[in-house]
Scaffold this active site. Structure first.
Site, mmCIF file in Angstrom:
data_model
loop_
_atom_site.group_PDB
_atom_site.id
_atom_site.type_symbol
_atom_site.label_atom_id
_atom_site.label_comp_id
_atom_site.label_asym_id
_atom_site.label_seq_id
_atom_site.Cartn_x
_atom_site.Cartn_y
_atom_site.Cartn_z
ATOM 1 N N GLU A 21 0.835 -1.201 0.000
ATOM 2 C CA GLU A 21 0.000 0.000 0.000
ATOM 3 C C GLU A 21 0.871 1.253 0.000
ATOM 4 O O GLU A 21 0.561 2.241 -0.668
ATOM 5 C CB GLU A 21 -0.906 0.026 1.234
ATOM 6 N N TYR A 53 -15.027 26.663 -0.730
ATOM 7 C CA TYR A 53 -14.940 25.208 -0.829
ATOM 8 C C TYR A 53 -13.909 24.749 -1.851
ATOM 9 O O TYR A 53 -13.404 23.638 -1.757
ATOM 10 C CB TYR A 53 -16.305 24.562 -1.073
ATOM 11 N N VAL A 72 -6.743 4.739 8.136
ATOM 12 C CA VAL A 72 -7.706 5.641 7.512
ATOM 13 C C VAL A 72 -8.278 6.575 8.585
ATOM 14 O O VAL A 72 -8.581 7.731 8.317
ATOM 15 C CB VAL A 72 -8.821 4.839 6.798
ATOM 16 N N GLU A 73 -8.394 6.104 9.801
ATOM 17 C CA GLU A 73 -8.874 6.933 10.903
ATOM 18 C C GLU A 73 -7.980 8.155 11.103
ATOM 19 O O GLU A 73 -8.466 9.265 11.349
ATOM 20 C CB GLU A 73 -8.942 6.116 12.202
ATOM 21 N N LYS A 98 -11.983 3.934 1.050
ATOM 22 C CA LYS A 98 -10.793 3.201 0.601
ATOM 23 C C LYS A 98 -11.279 2.002 -0.219
ATOM 24 O O LYS A 98 -11.281 0.861 0.239
ATOM 25 C CB LYS A 98 -9.962 2.763 1.816
#
Length: 119
Positions: A21, A53, A72-73, A98
């Site tokens: 990864e 934005y 990912v957290e 993901k």
């Protein structure tokens, strides 16, 4: 509280706990919902009184493309903090997708969703 949403921001990152990864990277998708009061901007039709934005989108992509993290957290938390750096934003919901996670069974997506606020 009013909401400004950005959906489907895509960026390539090298996040994950496995060496493959980190080496190859993968596409992450981010959905944001920013909580803020849009009344001052609407009353004066003034961009300076709301969140830009387009800038938020660029900053979020920079986080995804930036320094790798294992979880990912952690990525979601970093994105939330970037959003809250904008003075107008009082709350943010971040959903990080993901879709190419290294899972050995068929699946559509993996997501982590967090909500953070100034309070």
């Amino acid at each position: 509280m009013d909401r400004v949403a950005l959906r489907g921001l895509k960026a390539r990152g090298h996040h994950g706990v496995f060496p493959e990864e980190r080496e190859k990277g993968q596409t992450f998708v981010v959905d944001l919902t920013l909580g803020l009061d849009t009344r001052p901007a609407a009353a004066d039709d003034d961009l300076a009184k709301t969140v830009h934005y387009g800038i938020v989108a660029e900053e979020v992509v920079a986080v995804v493309e930036g320094e790798p993290v294992d979880l990912v957290e952690t990525l979601a938390e970093r994105i939330a903090q970037v959003c809250l750096n904008h003075e107008e934003v009082q709350e943010v919901e971040v959903c990080v997708h993901k879709p190419q996670a290294p899972i050995t069974v068929p699946f559509d997506d993996v997501t982590v969703t967090i909500t953070r606020s100034r309070a």
